[in-house]
Write a protein that holds these residues in place. Structure first.
Motif, mmCIF file in Angstrom:
data_model
loop_
_atom_site.group_PDB
_atom_site.id
_atom_site.type_symbol
_atom_site.label_atom_id
_atom_site.label_comp_id
_atom_site.label_asym_id
_atom_site.label_seq_id
_atom_site.Cartn_x
_atom_site.Cartn_y
_atom_site.Cartn_z
ATOM 1 N N MET A 52 0.829 -1.206 0.000
ATOM 2 C CA MET A 52 0.000 0.000 0.000
ATOM 3 C C MET A 52 0.863 1.255 0.000
ATOM 4 O O MET A 52 0.555 2.235 -0.700
ATOM 5 N N CYS B 152 1.023 4.072 -2.912
ATOM 6 C CA CYS B 152 0.773 5.503 -2.691
ATOM 7 C C CYS B 152 1.859 6.358 -3.342
ATOM 8 O O CYS B 152 1.569 7.381 -3.982
ATOM 9 N N LYS C 193 1.327 8.898 -6.526
ATOM 10 C CA LYS C 193 1.728 10.306 -6.493
ATOM 11 C C LYS C 193 2.533 10.679 -7.732
ATOM 12 O O LYS C 193 2.323 11.754 -8.327
ATOM 13 N N SER D 14 -1.503 12.207 -6.878
ATOM 14 C CA SER D 14 -2.175 12.102 -5.587
ATOM 15 C C SER D 14 -1.802 10.780 -4.934
ATOM 16 O O SER D 14 -1.763 9.737 -5.606
ATOM 17 N N TYR D 15 -1.528 10.822 -3.631
ATOM 18 C CA TYR D 15 -1.164 9.603 -2.935
ATOM 19 C C TYR D 15 -2.336 8.628 -2.817
ATOM 20 O O TYR D 15 -2.152 7.410 -2.843
ATOM 21 N N TRP D 16 -3.539 9.151 -2.686
ATOM 22 C CA TRP D 16 -4.714 8.311 -2.451
ATOM 23 C C TRP D 16 -5.933 8.998 -3.064
ATOM 24 O O TRP D 16 -6.157 10.189 -2.830
ATOM 25 N N SER D 17 -6.721 8.264 -3.809
ATOM 26 C CA SER D 17 -7.871 8.870 -4.485
ATOM 27 C C SER D 17 -9.173 8.128 -4.204
ATOM 28 O O SER D 17 -10.189 8.413 -4.825
ATOM 29 N N TRP D 18 -9.179 7.177 -3.299
ATOM 30 C CA TRP D 18 -10.346 6.351 -3.001
ATOM 31 C C TRP D 18 -10.893 5.680 -4.258
ATOM 32 O O TRP D 18 -12.099 5.572 -4.446
ATOM 33 N N ASP D 19 -9.976 5.301 -5.112
ATOM 34 C CA ASP D 19 -10.306 4.460 -6.242
ATOM 35 C C ASP D 19 -10.944 3.174 -5.694
ATOM 36 O O ASP D 19 -10.634 2.764 -4.569
ATOM 37 N N GLU E 159 -8.481 0.817 -4.286
ATOM 38 C CA GLU E 159 -7.855 1.361 -3.084
ATOM 39 C C GLU E 159 -8.793 1.221 -1.883
ATOM 40 O O GLU E 159 -8.353 0.922 -0.768
ATOM 41 N N THR E 160 -10.076 1.424 -2.124
ATOM 42 C CA THR E 160 -11.058 1.316 -1.048
ATOM 43 C C THR E 160 -11.124 -0.108 -0.502
ATOM 44 O O THR E 160 -11.117 -0.321 0.715
ATOM 45 N N ALA F 73 -8.010 -0.892 1.458
ATOM 46 C CA ALA F 73 -8.058 -0.312 2.805
ATOM 47 C C ALA F 73 -8.941 -1.157 3.723
ATOM 48 O O ALA F 73 -8.611 -1.363 4.900
#
Length: 267
Positions: A179, A183, A187, A192-197, A200-201, A204
């Motif tokens: 993870m 990130c 970037k 961007s380090y995190w975009s709630w793609d 990615e969600t 998490a």
């Protein structure tokens, strides 16, 4: 030249060797144990040779498509099973790991994909190989922990929790590295380090479940005879984590939101 057309040869040879290792593991005797280890190791080497050959012929890491990630998962599943067998001596683990690796090999045989040399710009990064391989290795470690959870629930025993704990610690460390590297890569690639793609969600959520397991086990009392409700709950958390892991890996591609995902390149 090793290519996808040769996959069935390498796959079947690896499966036979892993099956030999799994079967001989159940027979008592030092010589047969050595045969089990040798057969499993040879199967791993054969499968690794195919991946290396595919890497050469594609002139890129074979990590772009879902089928290619399944290759790595099958390889790491066999490796993880062997490591657990050598460390804890559970003879059944080679059967489970060989079976799980074989399932993903069969999927690749039944659903061959087009493998070309193209690599989208975002994947032309130094983070590509470490990010994906670290994830695949963590998935295989969690796969072994999942097997211990099933074994513990079926046998109604808590004796598998110590091994499961150690596996989760290792898998969680590699998952976290995956993870973090993702990130950093995001970037560089997308700003961007995190975009709630979607992926990615789910990643998490998977991370959170295994973190909960670690938290609960750190608070647990010493092991005891039998299976208490708290132990059963820990096994269930491992099963939930493994299900979420599958969703994170390929299940997310079945969701409507996947069409807008930054990770759609693995389809």
């Amino acid at each position: 030249m090793i290519g996808w057309n040769n996959f069935i040869v390498f796959a079947m040879l690896s499966i036979v060797l892993w099956a030999t290792g799994a079967i001989t593991a159940f027979v008592n005797g030092k010589n047969l144990r050595n045969i089990s280890i040798a057969a499993t190791t040879t199967g791993i080497a054969v499968f690794a040779c195919f991946i290396a050959g595919l890497w050469v012929i594609l002139q890129r890491p074979p990590l772009r498509t879902m089928g290619e990630t399944r290759l790595w998962y099958s390889l790491f599943m066999a490796v993880s099973g062997l490591i657990v067998y050598l460390r804890y001596g559970y003879r059944w683990i080679l059967s489970f790991s060989a079976l799980l690796a074989t399932v993903f090999i069969i999927i690749n045989l039944c659903k061959p994909e087009i493998h070309d040399q193209t690599l989208m710009p975002a994947l032309q990064s130094v983070w590509f190989v470490p990010h994906v391989t670290v994830y695949m290795f963590s998935y295989s470690i969690f796969g072994c922990a999942f097997m211990f959870a099933l074994k513990g629930l079926i046998s109604k025993s808590c004796k598998y929790l110590t091994a499961a704990d150690n596996l989760v610690y290792i898998g969680f460390a590699f998952l976290s590295l995956g993870m973090i590297s993702g990130c950093i890569w995001a970037k560089q690639a997308w700003g961007s380090y995190w975009s709630w793609d979607p992926k990615e969600t789910w990643a998490a959520a998977t991370w959170a479940v295994y973190a909960i397991y670690i938290h609960k086990r750190r608070k647990a009392n010493d092991l005891h005879d039998g299976l208490l409700p708290a132990d059963r709950q820990c096994y269930i958390w491992l099963i939930i984590g493994f299900i979420l892991l599958q969703m994170c890996w390929y299940g997310v591609n079945l969701l409507p939101s996947a069409s807008q995902s930054l990770h759609s390149y693995i389809n």
